[in-house]
Design a protein around this motif. Structure first.
Motif, PDB file in Angstrom:
ATOM      1  N   ARG A 245       4.307  55.159 -29.019  1.00  0.00           N
ATOM      2  CA  ARG A 245       4.819  53.987 -28.295  1.00  0.00           C
ATOM      3  C   ARG A 245       5.489  54.403 -26.983  1.00  0.00           C
ATOM      4  O   ARG A 245       5.293  53.770 -25.941  1.00  0.00           O
ATOM      5  CB  ARG A 245       5.809  53.234 -29.178  1.00  0.00           C
ATOM      6  CG  ARG A 245       6.513  52.080 -28.486  1.00  0.00           C
ATOM      7  CD  ARG A 245       7.355  51.290 -29.469  1.00  0.00           C
ATOM      8  NE  ARG A 245       8.194  50.325 -28.783  1.00  0.00           N
ATOM      9  CZ  ARG A 245       9.448  50.527 -28.422  1.00  0.00           C
ATOM     10  NH1 ARG A 245      10.027  51.697 -28.692  1.00  0.00           N
ATOM     11  NH2 ARG A 245      10.149  49.598 -27.796  1.00  0.00           N
ATOM     12  N   GLU A 246       6.272  55.486 -27.038  1.00  0.00           N
ATOM     13  CA  GLU A 246       6.959  55.937 -25.833  1.00  0.00           C
ATOM     14  C   GLU A 246       5.967  56.384 -24.755  1.00  0.00           C
ATOM     15  O   GLU A 246       6.141  56.072 -23.576  1.00  0.00           O
ATOM     16  CB  GLU A 246       7.921  57.078 -26.174  1.00  0.00           C
ATOM     17  CG  GLU A 246       9.102  56.663 -27.031  1.00  0.00           C
ATOM     18  CD  GLU A 246      10.034  55.705 -26.308  1.00  0.00           C
ATOM     19  OE1 GLU A 246      10.105  55.781 -25.054  1.00  0.00           O
ATOM     20  OE2 GLU A 246      10.668  54.884 -26.979  1.00  0.00           O
ATOM     21  N   VAL A 247       4.953  57.115 -25.163  1.00  0.00           N
ATOM     22  CA  VAL A 247       4.009  57.615 -24.151  1.00  0.00           C
ATOM     23  C   VAL A 247       3.069  56.513 -23.682  1.00  0.00           C
ATOM     24  O   VAL A 247       2.621  56.534 -22.526  1.00  0.00           O
ATOM     25  CB  VAL A 247       3.206  58.818 -24.696  1.00  0.00           C
ATOM     26  CG1 VAL A 247       4.128  59.967 -25.034  1.00  0.00           C
ATOM     27  CG2 VAL A 247       2.360  58.438 -25.890  1.00  0.00           C
ATOM     28  N   PHE A 248       2.761  55.538 -24.532  1.00  0.00           N
ATOM     29  CA  PHE A 248       1.937  54.419 -24.078  1.00  0.00           C
ATOM     30  C   PHE A 248       2.638  53.642 -22.970  1.00  0.00           C
ATOM     31  O   PHE A 248       1.995  53.091 -22.081  1.00  0.00           O
ATOM     32  CB  PHE A 248       1.613  53.484 -25.241  1.00  0.00           C
ATOM     33  CG  PHE A 248       0.576  54.019 -26.187  1.00  0.00           C
ATOM     34  CD1 PHE A 248      -0.081  55.212 -25.916  1.00  0.00           C
ATOM     35  CD2 PHE A 248       0.258  53.341 -27.350  1.00  0.00           C
ATOM     36  CE1 PHE A 248      -1.040  55.726 -26.794  1.00  0.00           C
ATOM     37  CE2 PHE A 248      -0.699  53.844 -28.216  1.00  0.00           C
ATOM     38  CZ  PHE A 248      -1.347  55.034 -27.938  1.00  0.00           C
ATOM     39  N   GLN A 249       3.962  53.599 -23.034  1.00  0.00           N
ATOM     40  CA  GLN A 249       4.719  52.874 -22.027  1.00  0.00           C
ATOM     41  C   GLN A 249       4.790  53.614 -20.694  1.00  0.00           C
ATOM     42  O   GLN A 249       5.241  53.040 -19.700  1.00  0.00           O
ATOM     43  CB  GLN A 249       6.135  52.596 -22.539  1.00  0.00           C
ATOM     44  CG  GLN A 249       6.181  51.602 -23.688  1.00  0.00           C
ATOM     45  CD  GLN A 249       7.574  51.381 -24.233  1.00  0.00           C
ATOM     46  OE1 GLN A 249       8.481  52.178 -23.990  1.00  0.00           O
ATOM     47  NE2 GLN A 249       7.754  50.311 -24.975  1.00  0.00           N
TER      48      GLN A 249
END
Length: 337
Positions: A211-215
């Motif tokens: 989730r963090e890297v998708f953002q």
């Protein structure tokens, strides 16, 4: 007046020397902290290697390939614990990776703003639950449910030992699948059960990283893809995932490191049977569960064998986490250019 003017440079020079000395002292302190971590790492590896030296010298390379574990005859082999550790971790990744990808994609691309924070908080809460709680849940709730409802279906439709005596089509045409799900053990504790519980445990870690890297994906890239008529799945597969591939793989490795070293949850539900079996529905053992069960009463060669197992687990986990950190650093460096 001249004396005052001459004193000012002297005071400045004294202050500069003091600042330089303090900076050097501060640098030494930081270096000592970093070296302390490195010394602890090397100390842990050296202690387990030194403790397992008797087992390595007695059994040699055969310690890694032998499935025998007989304390009465002082014969020990690491094959069963290594096999159990690798299989449970693989099953956990097989389940956790697609589920984590779905969670991360939903929170970053699909979920409304009012729902993202509660779901993200729930995932973080799952990550903070102690492993013994997962183990108790697996032993008292999931394992009985698995034995009563899931295992009979797997045995009858995929295994080579169905209850009605009729071998399933899958087992007849794909024999290794039949062996994987063939079982006459009435209990729910098994390698597959341990793998499923491990999957539940590592999903919060992997999904949080994803989730963090998708953002971090630039909005203009996704908006451009949507403007060209791409669907959400196409944007995720062709834009988001390639852009964050290294970090996603790093997150998966972090979850794998957690699964490899998990102790209490696996000890509760894997069955703790030192016997090599091709069936996922049979009890087994992992490195961590073997150490937890036997170390308290071990002595002599048995204790050395357990220390050798600890060293093997340490090496595998360290390599996995090191690869993960290198991949994450590579992505950070790429974004900083």
């Amino acid at each position: 007046m001249n004396q005052v003017a001459a004193a000012v440079p002297i005071a400045q020079e004294t202050r500069a020397r003091k600042d330089a000395r303090d900076d050097k002292l501060f640098g030494w302190m930081l270096k000592a902290c970093a070296l302390l971590v490195l010394a602890s790492l090397l100390g842990a590896a050296g202690a387990t290697l030194w403790g397992g030296r008797e087992a390595f010298s007695t059994f040699g390379f055969g310690f890694l390939t032998s499935g025998e574990w007989n304390p009465s005859d002082d014969r020990y082999g690491a094959l069963v614990p290594i096999f159990g550790t690798l299989v449970t971790s693989f099953v956990a990744l097989l389940i956790a990776v697609p589920v984590s990808f779905g969670i991360a994609l939903y929170l970053s691309e699909v979920a409304p703003a009012w729902l993202r924070t509660p779901v993200a908080s729930a995932i973080e809460l799952l990550a903070g639950i102690p492993s013994i709680i997962y183990g108790m849940w697996g032993l008292f709730i999931f394992a009985p449910f698995f034995a009563d409802h899931i295992k009979p279906w797997l045995t009858n439709y995929l295994g080579n030992e169905p209850d009605d005596g009729k071998v399933s089509w899958v087992a007849e045409h794909i024999p290794f699948i039949g062996k994987m799900f063939g079982n006459d053990n009435p209990f729910g504790g098994s390698v597959l059960t341990a793998g499923i519980v491990l999957a539940v445990m590592i999903i919060p870690f992997i999904s949080s990283v994803m989730r963090e890297v998708f953002q971090t994906v630039p909005t203009r890239l996704k908006e451009s893809a949507y403007a060209l008529g791409s669907s959400t799945w196409e944007v995720a597969w062709d834009i988001v995932l390639p852009y964050t591939r290294s970090a996603v793989i790093g997150g998966i490795f972090l979850g794998l490191g957690r699964a490899l070293g998990e102790t209490m949850a696996v000890t509760f539900i894997i069955g703790n049977k030192m016997k090599l079996s091709p069936s996922l529905l049979d009890p087994g053992a992992s490195i961590a569960s073997t150490i937890a069960n036997q170390f308290g009463e071990a002595a002599g060669l048995q204790k050395s064998s357990l220390m050798a197992l600890a060293f093997l687990l340490f090496v595998v986990t360290f390599i996995v986490l090191l690869i993960a950190r290198l991949m994450l650093r590579r992505l950070a460096h790429k974004e900083g250019r």
